[in-house]
Design a protein around this motif. Structure first.
Motif, PDB file in Angstrom:
ATOM      1  N   ARG A   1       0.820  -1.216   0.000  1.00 29.66           N
ATOM      2  CA  ARG A   1       0.000   0.000   0.000  1.00 29.66           C
ATOM      3  C   ARG A   1       0.848   1.257   0.000  1.00 29.66           C
ATOM      4  N   THR A   2       1.974   1.239   0.733  1.00 28.36           N
ATOM      5  CA  THR A   2       2.880   2.382   0.732  1.00 28.36           C
ATOM      6  C   THR A   2       3.460   2.600  -0.660  1.00 28.36           C
ATOM      7  N   THR A   3       3.876   1.516  -1.294  1.00 29.09           N
ATOM      8  CA  THR A   3       4.435   1.611  -2.644  1.00 29.09           C
ATOM      9  C   THR A   3       3.404   2.152  -3.630  1.00 29.09           C
ATOM     10  N   MET A   4       2.184   1.657  -3.556  1.00 30.00           N
ATOM     11  CA  MET A   4       1.141   2.134  -4.468  1.00 30.00           C
ATOM     12  C   MET A   4       0.810   3.595  -4.211  1.00 30.00           C
ATOM     13  N   ALA A   5       0.759   4.011  -2.940  1.00 33.52           N
ATOM     14  CA  ALA A   5       0.464   5.410  -2.626  1.00 33.52           C
ATOM     15  C   ALA A   5       1.564   6.327  -3.154  1.00 33.52           C
ATOM     16  N   LEU A   6       2.824   5.929  -2.973  1.00 32.79           N
ATOM     17  CA  LEU A   6       3.929   6.744  -3.486  1.00 32.79           C
ATOM     18  C   LEU A   6       3.923   6.787  -5.011  1.00 32.79           C
ATOM     19  N   THR A   7       3.590   5.682  -5.645  1.00 33.03           N
ATOM     20  CA  THR A   7       3.544   5.644  -7.105  1.00 33.03           C
ATOM     21  C   THR A   7       2.449   6.538  -7.650  1.00 33.03           C
ATOM     22  N   ILE A   8       1.257   6.442  -7.087  1.00 32.79           N
ATOM     23  CA  ILE A   8       0.137   7.270  -7.538  1.00 32.79           C
ATOM     24  C   ILE A   8       0.399   8.740  -7.231  1.00 32.79           C
ATOM     25  N   GLY A   9       0.930   9.019  -6.038  1.00 32.11           N
ATOM     26  CA  GLY A   9       1.260  10.400  -5.682  1.00 32.11           C
ATOM     27  C   GLY A   9       2.323  10.985  -6.603  1.00 32.11           C
ATOM     28  N   GLY A  10       3.335  10.199  -6.921  1.00 36.58           N
ATOM     29  CA  GLY A  10       4.377  10.671  -7.831  1.00 36.58           C
ATOM     30  C   GLY A  10       3.857  10.914  -9.231  1.00 36.58           C
ATOM     31  N   THR A  11       2.943  10.058  -9.678  1.00 30.42           N
ATOM     32  CA  THR A  11       2.346  10.243 -11.004  1.00 30.42           C
ATOM     33  C   THR A  11       1.530  11.525 -11.060  1.00 30.42           C
ATOM     34  N   ILE A  12       0.732  11.767 -10.033  1.00 31.10           N
ATOM     35  CA  ILE A  12      -0.074  12.993  -9.983  1.00 31.10           C
ATOM     36  C   ILE A  12       0.837  14.215  -9.926  1.00 31.10           C
ATOM     37  N   TYR A  13       1.901  14.150  -9.123  1.00 33.51           N
ATOM     38  CA  TYR A  13       2.836  15.259  -9.017  1.00 33.51           C
ATOM     39  C   TYR A  13       3.481  15.561 -10.375  1.00 33.51           C
ATOM     40  N   CYS A  14       3.886  14.526 -11.093  1.00 36.44           N
ATOM     41  CA  CYS A  14       4.495  14.726 -12.417  1.00 36.44           C
ATOM     42  C   CYS A  14       3.505  15.329 -13.404  1.00 36.44           C
ATOM     43  N   LEU A  15       2.258  14.868 -13.369  1.00 37.45           N
ATOM     44  CA  LEU A  15       1.256  15.420 -14.276  1.00 37.45           C
ATOM     45  C   LEU A  15       0.983  16.893 -13.978  1.00 37.45           C
TER      46      LEU A  15
ATOM     47  N   MET B   1       1.784  22.636 -15.323  1.00 37.06           N
ATOM     48  CA  MET B   1       2.265  23.967 -14.970  1.00 37.06           C
ATOM     49  C   MET B   1       3.387  24.406 -15.931  1.00 37.06           C
ATOM     50  N   ALA B   2       4.220  23.484 -16.343  1.00 38.06           N
ATOM     51  CA  ALA B   2       5.317  23.839 -17.254  1.00 38.06           C
ATOM     52  C   ALA B   2       4.790  24.155 -18.669  1.00 38.06           C
ATOM     53  N   SER B   3       3.641  23.611 -19.002  1.00 38.26           N
ATOM     54  CA  SER B   3       3.116  23.849 -20.346  1.00 38.26           C
ATOM     55  C   SER B   3       2.364  25.171 -20.464  1.00 38.26           C
ATOM     56  N   GLN B   4       2.021  25.787 -19.354  1.00 38.43           N
ATOM     57  CA  GLN B   4       1.298  27.057 -19.374  1.00 38.43           C
ATOM     58  C   GLN B   4       2.281  28.210 -19.568  1.00 38.43           C
ATOM     59  N   PRO B   5       1.951  29.160 -20.416  1.00 34.39           N
ATOM     60  CA  PRO B   5       2.849  30.313 -20.595  1.00 34.39           C
ATOM     61  C   PRO B   5       2.808  31.197 -19.348  1.00 34.39           C
TER      62      PRO B   5
END
Length: 71
Positions: free
Chosen positions: A44-58, A63-67
């Motif tokens: 569960r810790t691994t899945m939470a970190l994976t999902i959290g990291g994916t959301i953070y990257c998205l 934010m980087a794509s916005q002028p």
């Protein structure tokens, strides 16, 4: 061309204790959850970190794509 095992490797191959951990038992649990609570917590810790990291990257990509607005 056939070699015999000597020393440690021979003892390793000969040793097959009957009470060894076997994840192949048909008890209906997936292999990654066979050892109980620690496995569940780690999974569960691994899945939470994976999902959290994916959301953070998205969010960072969005934010980087916005002028930037210039003042």
């Amino acid at each position: 061309m056939y070699y015999k095992f000597h020393g440690f490797a021979q003892r390793l191959l000969a040793a097959a204790p009957a009470d060894a951990y076997s994840p192949q038992k048909p008890d209906g649990l997936p292999v990654h959850l066979k050892r109980g609570v620690p496995d569940r917590l780690l999974y569960r810790t691994t899945m939470a970190l994976t999902i959290g990291g994916t959301i953070y990257c998205l969010v960072a990509l969005y934010m980087a794509s916005q002028p930037r607005t210039q003042k």
